[in-house]
Scaffold this motif. Structure first.
Motif, PDB file in Angstrom:
ATOM      1  N   PRO A 163      14.851   3.706  -2.947  1.00  0.00           N
ATOM      2  CA  PRO A 163      16.211   3.987  -2.481  1.00  0.00           C
ATOM      3  C   PRO A 163      16.857   5.213  -3.111  1.00  0.00           C
ATOM      4  O   PRO A 163      16.486   5.638  -4.207  1.00  0.00           O
ATOM      5  CB  PRO A 163      16.963   2.715  -2.889  1.00  0.00           C
ATOM      6  N   ALA A 164      17.834   5.753  -2.401  1.00  0.00           N
ATOM      7  CA  ALA A 164      18.652   6.829  -2.958  1.00  0.00           C
ATOM      8  C   ALA A 164      19.375   6.275  -4.178  1.00  0.00           C
ATOM      9  O   ALA A 164      19.966   5.200  -4.133  1.00  0.00           O
ATOM     10  CB  ALA A 164      19.653   7.321  -1.917  1.00  0.00           C
ATOM     11  N   GLY A 165      19.296   7.003  -5.275  1.00  0.00           N
ATOM     12  CA  GLY A 165      19.849   6.546  -6.544  1.00  0.00           C
ATOM     13  C   GLY A 165      18.757   6.296  -7.565  1.00  0.00           C
ATOM     14  O   GLY A 165      18.972   6.470  -8.762  1.00  0.00           O
ATOM     15  N   LEU A 166      17.576   5.909  -7.085  1.00  0.00           N
ATOM     16  CA  LEU A 166      16.447   5.683  -7.986  1.00  0.00           C
ATOM     17  C   LEU A 166      16.003   7.017  -8.598  1.00  0.00           C
ATOM     18  O   LEU A 166      15.895   8.017  -7.893  1.00  0.00           O
ATOM     19  CB  LEU A 166      15.283   5.045  -7.226  1.00  0.00           C
ATOM     20  N   GLU A 167      15.718   7.011  -9.908  1.00  0.00           N
ATOM     21  CA  GLU A 167      15.341   8.244 -10.602  1.00  0.00           C
ATOM     22  C   GLU A 167      13.924   8.214 -11.165  1.00  0.00           C
ATOM     23  O   GLU A 167      13.232   9.231 -11.166  1.00  0.00           O
ATOM     24  CB  GLU A 167      16.337   8.526 -11.729  1.00  0.00           C
ATOM     25  N   THR A 168      13.481   7.053 -11.664  1.00  0.00           N
ATOM     26  CA  THR A 168      12.217   6.993 -12.395  1.00  0.00           C
ATOM     27  C   THR A 168      11.337   5.856 -11.891  1.00  0.00           C
ATOM     28  O   THR A 168      11.801   4.719 -11.766  1.00  0.00           O
ATOM     29  CB  THR A 168      12.478   6.786 -13.901  1.00  0.00           C
ATOM     30  N   VAL A 169      10.063   6.190 -11.638  1.00  0.00           N
ATOM     31  CA  VAL A 169       9.056   5.189 -11.274  1.00  0.00           C
ATOM     32  C   VAL A 169       7.929   5.302 -12.295  1.00  0.00           C
ATOM     33  O   VAL A 169       7.280   6.342 -12.404  1.00  0.00           O
ATOM     34  CB  VAL A 169       8.519   5.411  -9.852  1.00  0.00           C
ATOM     35  N   GLY A 170       7.693   4.251 -13.052  1.00  0.00           N
ATOM     36  CA  GLY A 170       6.762   4.295 -14.162  1.00  0.00           C
ATOM     37  C   GLY A 170       5.299   4.160 -13.783  1.00  0.00           C
ATOM     38  O   GLY A 170       4.947   3.919 -12.618  1.00  0.00           O
ATOM     39  N   SER A 171       4.438   4.296 -14.780  1.00  0.00           N
ATOM     40  CA  SER A 171       2.996   4.201 -14.595  1.00  0.00           C
ATOM     41  C   SER A 171       2.614   2.849 -13.994  1.00  0.00           C
ATOM     42  O   SER A 171       3.152   1.809 -14.394  1.00  0.00           O
ATOM     43  CB  SER A 171       2.286   4.362 -15.940  1.00  0.00           C
ATOM     44  N   PHE A 172       1.710   2.890 -13.034  1.00  0.00           N
ATOM     45  CA  PHE A 172       1.158   1.688 -12.408  1.00  0.00           C
ATOM     46  C   PHE A 172       2.221   0.813 -11.741  1.00  0.00           C
ATOM     47  O   PHE A 172       1.973  -0.370 -11.482  1.00  0.00           O
ATOM     48  CB  PHE A 172       0.372   0.845 -13.428  1.00  0.00           C
ATOM     49  N   ALA A 173       3.385   1.368 -11.463  1.00  0.00           N
ATOM     50  CA  ALA A 173       4.495   0.564 -10.936  1.00  0.00           C
ATOM     51  C   ALA A 173       4.106  -0.220  -9.693  1.00  0.00           C
ATOM     52  O   ALA A 173       4.497  -1.379  -9.523  1.00  0.00           O
ATOM     53  CB  ALA A 173       5.701   1.454 -10.648  1.00  0.00           C
ATOM     54  N   PHE A 174       3.326   0.424  -8.805  1.00  0.00           N
ATOM     55  CA  PHE A 174       2.874  -0.236  -7.575  1.00  0.00           C
ATOM     56  C   PHE A 174       1.345  -0.178  -7.479  1.00  0.00           C
ATOM     57  O   PHE A 174       0.786  -0.062  -6.385  1.00  0.00           O
ATOM     58  CB  PHE A 174       3.527   0.417  -6.361  1.00  0.00           C
ATOM     59  N   ALA A 175       0.691  -0.277  -8.605  1.00  0.00           N
ATOM     60  CA  ALA A 175      -0.771  -0.211  -8.636  1.00  0.00           C
ATOM     61  C   ALA A 175      -1.388  -1.482  -8.040  1.00  0.00           C
ATOM     62  O   ALA A 175      -0.812  -2.563  -8.122  1.00  0.00           O
ATOM     63  CB  ALA A 175      -1.249  -0.041 -10.073  1.00  0.00           C
ATOM     64  N   TYR A 176      -2.534  -1.301  -7.430  1.00  0.00           N
ATOM     65  CA  TYR A 176      -3.315  -2.425  -6.902  1.00  0.00           C
ATOM     66  C   TYR A 176      -2.539  -3.259  -5.882  1.00  0.00           C
ATOM     67  O   TYR A 176      -2.746  -4.468  -5.754  1.00  0.00           O
ATOM     68  CB  TYR A 176      -3.847  -3.297  -8.049  1.00  0.00           C
ATOM     69  N   CYS A 177      -1.658  -2.584  -5.147  1.00  0.00           N
ATOM     70  CA  CYS A 177      -0.983  -3.214  -4.003  1.00  0.00           C
ATOM     71  C   CYS A 177      -1.820  -2.861  -2.772  1.00  0.00           C
ATOM     72  O   CYS A 177      -1.538  -1.882  -2.067  1.00  0.00           O
ATOM     73  CB  CYS A 177       0.443  -2.705  -3.865  1.00  0.00           C
ATOM     74  N   GLU A 178      -2.848  -3.621  -2.530  1.00  0.00           N
ATOM     75  CA  GLU A 178      -3.884  -3.235  -1.576  1.00  0.00           C
ATOM     76  C   GLU A 178      -3.422  -3.232  -0.127  1.00  0.00           C
ATOM     77  O   GLU A 178      -4.086  -2.650   0.734  1.00  0.00           O
ATOM     78  CB  GLU A 178      -5.101  -4.151  -1.749  1.00  0.00           C
ATOM     79  N   ARG A 179      -2.290  -3.853   0.168  1.00  0.00           N
ATOM     80  CA  ARG A 179      -1.786  -3.881   1.551  1.00  0.00           C
ATOM     81  C   ARG A 179      -0.742  -2.789   1.811  1.00  0.00           C
ATOM     82  O   ARG A 179      -0.250  -2.656   2.926  1.00  0.00           O
ATOM     83  CB  ARG A 179      -1.193  -5.253   1.860  1.00  0.00           C
ATOM     84  N   LEU A 180      -0.409  -2.026   0.783  1.00  0.00           N
ATOM     85  CA  LEU A 180       0.637  -1.020   0.917  1.00  0.00           C
ATOM     86  C   LEU A 180       0.219   0.070   1.892  1.00  0.00           C
ATOM     87  O   LEU A 180      -0.808   0.726   1.711  1.00  0.00           O
ATOM     88  CB  LEU A 180       0.946  -0.417  -0.454  1.00  0.00           C
ATOM     89  N   ALA A 181       1.038   0.271   2.928  1.00  0.00           N
ATOM     90  CA  ALA A 181       0.681   1.208   3.992  1.00  0.00           C
ATOM     91  C   ALA A 181       1.677   2.350   4.147  1.00  0.00           C
ATOM     92  O   ALA A 181       1.309   3.437   4.602  1.00  0.00           O
ATOM     93  CB  ALA A 181       0.559   0.465   5.326  1.00  0.00           C
ATOM     94  N   GLN A 182       2.929   2.120   3.776  1.00  0.00           N
ATOM     95  CA  GLN A 182       3.963   3.148   3.952  1.00  0.00           C
ATOM     96  C   GLN A 182       4.861   3.204   2.727  1.00  0.00           C
ATOM     97  O   GLN A 182       5.289   2.166   2.211  1.00  0.00           O
ATOM     98  CB  GLN A 182       4.824   2.840   5.187  1.00  0.00           C
ATOM     99  N   VAL A 183       5.143   4.431   2.274  1.00  0.00           N
ATOM    100  CA  VAL A 183       6.043   4.633   1.134  1.00  0.00           C
ATOM    101  C   VAL A 183       6.993   5.771   1.448  1.00  0.00           C
ATOM    102  O   VAL A 183       6.558   6.884   1.771  1.00  0.00           O
ATOM    103  CB  VAL A 183       5.268   4.961  -0.160  1.00  0.00           C
ATOM    104  N   SER A 184       8.286   5.495   1.359  1.00  0.00           N
ATOM    105  CA  SER A 184       9.311   6.508   1.575  1.00  0.00           C
ATOM    106  C   SER A 184       9.992   6.804   0.237  1.00  0.00           C
ATOM    107  O   SER A 184      10.471   5.889  -0.437  1.00  0.00           O
ATOM    108  CB  SER A 184      10.343   6.009   2.590  1.00  0.00           C
ATOM    109  N   ILE A 185      10.020   8.082  -0.141  1.00  0.00           N
ATOM    110  CA  ILE A 185      10.538   8.494  -1.449  1.00  0.00           C
ATOM    111  C   ILE A 185      11.849   9.249  -1.267  1.00  0.00           C
ATOM    112  O   ILE A 185      11.902  10.256  -0.556  1.00  0.00           O
ATOM    113  CB  ILE A 185       9.509   9.376  -2.178  1.00  0.00           C
ATOM    114  N   SER A 186      12.911   8.776  -1.911  1.00  0.00           N
ATOM    115  CA  SER A 186      14.223   9.398  -1.743  1.00  0.00           C
ATOM    116  C   SER A 186      14.345  10.686  -2.555  1.00  0.00           C
ATOM    117  O   SER A 186      13.551  10.946  -3.467  1.00  0.00           O
ATOM    118  CB  SER A 186      15.332   8.426  -2.153  1.00  0.00           C
TER     119      SER A 186
END
Length: 227
Positions: A163-186
């Motif tokens: 989301p808008a407002g988010l500043e930091t995404v850490g190491s492995f934050a979404f690691a091994y999410c094998e079904r992840l297909a779409q990511v939108s970065i604000s």
């Protein structure tokens, strides 16, 4: 007569304004927490409280666990470290009073499929939802600033909007999410760990980045830091 009409107009405007405001208050005013006996509370240095599941407490079947927003007349502002770790919670609602989800707070809650954040949480710490393999959908609040290391690793999230407002995404934050297909970065994300999505079929994820971002761009379909 003119004065009376003016008075009625002022009353009407006031009522409309109050109605609009109350419609935005999704937090404490209309929030009914679950039974307080389910929880343990620890007072923090600022006088507010953290919350955890009481040892041996039985979570009600087919009912969302609504975390308390106050205790002893003080706000509940944190979910305690390990507070609900490996519990049988299936759905949790996190009120606007809570600002921090502590480390490994919901770690290994394999039955947890629904997490609802009222707008208030600013930090989700390391491993908070690690291994919550039933989570498929996730809506993060605009109040969120930091997602910690491995916070949502090994979940079943399919689509993700940072989301808008988010500043930091850490190491492995979404690691091994094998079904992840779409990511939108604000456009507000200024620090995105290079390994944030490792093991999540990165080559198949469709990334999009806000055109107004001054921090990241797409190269060969992947987010790259703008130097």
């Amino acid at each position: 007569m003119k004065a009376l009409k003016k008075l009625f107009a002022l009353i009407l405007i006031g009522c409309l304004a109050l109605s609009a405001l109350s419609g935005c208050l999704k937090g404490p005013k209309d929030y009914l927490p679950s039974d307080e006996n389910l929880f343990d509370f620890v007072q923090l240095n600022d006088g507010t409280y953290s919350v955890a599941l009481k040892a041996g407490a039985e979570i009600p079947e087919n009912e969302a666990l609504k975390l308390p927003n106050a205790y002893n007349g003080k706000a509940v502002t944190q979910v305690a470290e390990n507070g609900f770790k490996e519990s049988a919670v299936k759905e949790v609602q996190i009120p606007a009073s809570i600002k921090v989800i502590g480390k490994t707070a919901f770690y290994g809650c394999v039955s947890l499929s629904s997490v609802y954040f009222y707008n208030g949480v600013s930090e989700i710490q390391a491993g908070a939802f690690y291994g919550c393999s039933s989570i498929e959908e996730l809506t993060l609040p605009s109040s969120l600033k930091v997602i910690g290391e491995s916070a949502f690793a090994a979940t079943s999230i399919i689509s993700l909007q940072l989301p808008a407002g988010l500043e930091t995404v850490g190491s492995f934050a979404f690691a091994y999410c094998e079904r992840l297909a779409q990511v939108s970065i604000s456009h507000t994300v200024r620090s995105l760990a290079e390994n944030a999505f490792v093991g999540s079929n990165e080559d198949k994820i469709e990334f999009t980045i806000s055109a107004s971002s001054n921090y990241y761009k797409l190269e060969n379909g992947k987010p790259v830091k703008i130097s």
